[in-house]
Write a protein that holds these residues in place. Structure first.
Motif, PDB file in Angstrom:
ATOM      1  N   GLU A   1       0.983  -1.130   0.142  1.00 14.36           N
ATOM      2  CA  GLU A   1       0.185   0.056  -0.070  1.00 14.36           C
ATOM      3  C   GLU A   1       0.799   1.241   0.105  1.00 14.36           C
ATOM      4  O   GLU A   1       1.835   1.316   0.598  1.00 14.36           O
ATOM      5  N   ALA A   2       0.337   2.233  -0.585  1.00 17.13           N
ATOM      6  CA  ALA A   2       1.064   3.645  -0.709  1.00 17.13           C
ATOM      7  C   ALA A   2       0.464   4.225   0.890  1.00 17.13           C
ATOM      8  O   ALA A   2      -0.575   4.008   1.166  1.00 17.13           O
ATOM      9  N   ASP A   3       1.460   5.059   1.228  1.00 15.49           N
ATOM     10  CA  ASP A   3       1.087   5.446   2.491  1.00 15.49           C
ATOM     11  C   ASP A   3       0.261   6.915   2.522  1.00 15.49           C
ATOM     12  O   ASP A   3       0.841   8.136   2.600  1.00 15.49           O
ATOM     13  N   VAL A   4      -1.228   6.614   1.782  1.00 19.97           N
ATOM     14  CA  VAL A   4      -2.088   7.738   1.832  1.00 19.97           C
ATOM     15  C   VAL A   4      -3.083   7.308   2.356  1.00 19.97           C
ATOM     16  O   VAL A   4      -3.543   6.146   2.520  1.00 19.97           O
ATOM     17  N   PRO A   5      -3.984   8.112   2.941  1.00 18.04           N
ATOM     18  CA  PRO A   5      -5.382   7.639   3.451  1.00 18.04           C
ATOM     19  C   PRO A   5      -6.328   7.332   2.515  1.00 18.04           C
ATOM     20  O   PRO A   5      -5.895   7.314   1.240  1.00 18.04           O
ATOM     21  N   THR A   6      -7.367   6.420   2.931  1.00 20.88           N
ATOM     22  CA  THR A   6      -8.288   5.935   1.973  1.00 20.88           C
ATOM     23  C   THR A   6      -9.070   7.120   1.216  1.00 20.88           C
ATOM     24  O   THR A   6      -9.033   8.198   1.443  1.00 20.88           O
ATOM     25  N   LEU A   7      -9.124   6.668  -0.127  1.00 24.95           N
ATOM     26  CA  LEU A   7      -9.584   7.863  -1.182  1.00 24.95           C
ATOM     27  C   LEU A   7     -11.113   8.023  -0.699  1.00 24.95           C
ATOM     28  O   LEU A   7     -11.687   8.975  -1.223  1.00 24.95           O
ATOM     29  N   ALA A   8     -11.632   7.129  -0.109  1.00 22.27           N
ATOM     30  CA  ALA A   8     -13.213   6.953   0.088  1.00 22.27           C
ATOM     31  C   ALA A   8     -13.524   7.886   1.307  1.00 22.27           C
ATOM     32  O   ALA A   8     -13.838   7.291   2.385  1.00 22.27           O
TER      33      ALA A   8
ATOM     34  N   CYS B   1     -10.480  12.600  -5.908  1.00 16.47           N
ATOM     35  CA  CYS B   1     -11.482  11.505  -5.477  1.00 16.47           C
ATOM     36  C   CYS B   1     -12.778  12.646  -4.934  1.00 16.47           C
ATOM     37  O   CYS B   1     -12.335  13.195  -3.758  1.00 16.47           O
ATOM     38  N   TRP B   2     -13.890  12.197  -5.246  1.00 22.50           N
ATOM     39  CA  TRP B   2     -15.090  12.818  -4.553  1.00 22.50           C
ATOM     40  C   TRP B   2     -16.294  11.953  -4.877  1.00 22.50           C
ATOM     41  O   TRP B   2     -16.028  11.076  -5.704  1.00 22.50           O
TER      42      TRP B   2
END
Length: 168
Positions: free
Chosen positions: A101-108, A143-144
């Motif tokens: 996983e990339a160290d970014v928060p969930t896109l949702a 993302c939205w």
């Protein structure tokens, strides 16, 4: 009224010309979703694939979680494409093909439901088909929350040297 946007930046490992977006609880795309391959973004096997120019290596990734549809990002982006996804769990992750996983928060950001992704890219023709040791490609994913819609390419300023075209 100002729209709330959260951004995060990290790297993600691309292998075999791609990295993926998926939900651990199940497919983010249904069989009837437009899986059109526009050269940058494609729905396949229940996930979203982002196609890279490099064969293997790290790419720079920024994600922007938005409350509403944002304008395409300013800057020298060479390609922009959109695609819809559904999150059954509210956890949409960006990861390498083999799972890191990339160290970014969930896109949702709004939990389970339907979303739209707008993927911006640059540098995909810098080291086509090469395994790189330094970053030569940059991606921004906005993302939205949004109902499902057809896959589409927003803009493309060039064609990859290996012949893949992003439709404009």
């Amino acid at each position: 009224m100002s729209d709330h946007v959260e951004t995060a930046r990290a790297t993600v490992f691309a292998e075999y010309h791609l990295f993926r977006i998926s939900d651990p609880a199940g497919p983010v795309v249904a069989d009837d979703v437009d899986g059109t391959d526009n050269g940058l973004v494609m729905a396949t096997d229940g996930s979203i694939e982002i196609m890279t120019g490099i064969h293997t290596g790290e790419v720079d990734l920024t994600v922007a979680r938005c409350e509403h549809e944002p304008e395409p990002a300013a800057g020298n982006w060479e390609e922009i494409a959109e695609i819809s996804l559904h999150s059954p769990s509210g956890k949409v992750i960006v990861h390498a093909l083999m799972g890191d996983e990339a160290d970014v928060p969930t896109l949702a950001a709004s939990g389970a439901g339907d979303y739209r992704l707008r993927v911006h890219a640059r540098g995909r023709d810098t080291a086509v088909d090469v395994a790189v040791e330094e970053i030569v490609e940059w991606y921004l994913i906005q993302c939205w929350p949004a109902p499902a819609g057809p896959a589409g390419a927003g803009q493309s300023k060039r064609r990859l040297r290996r012949g893949t075209t992003c439709k404009a």
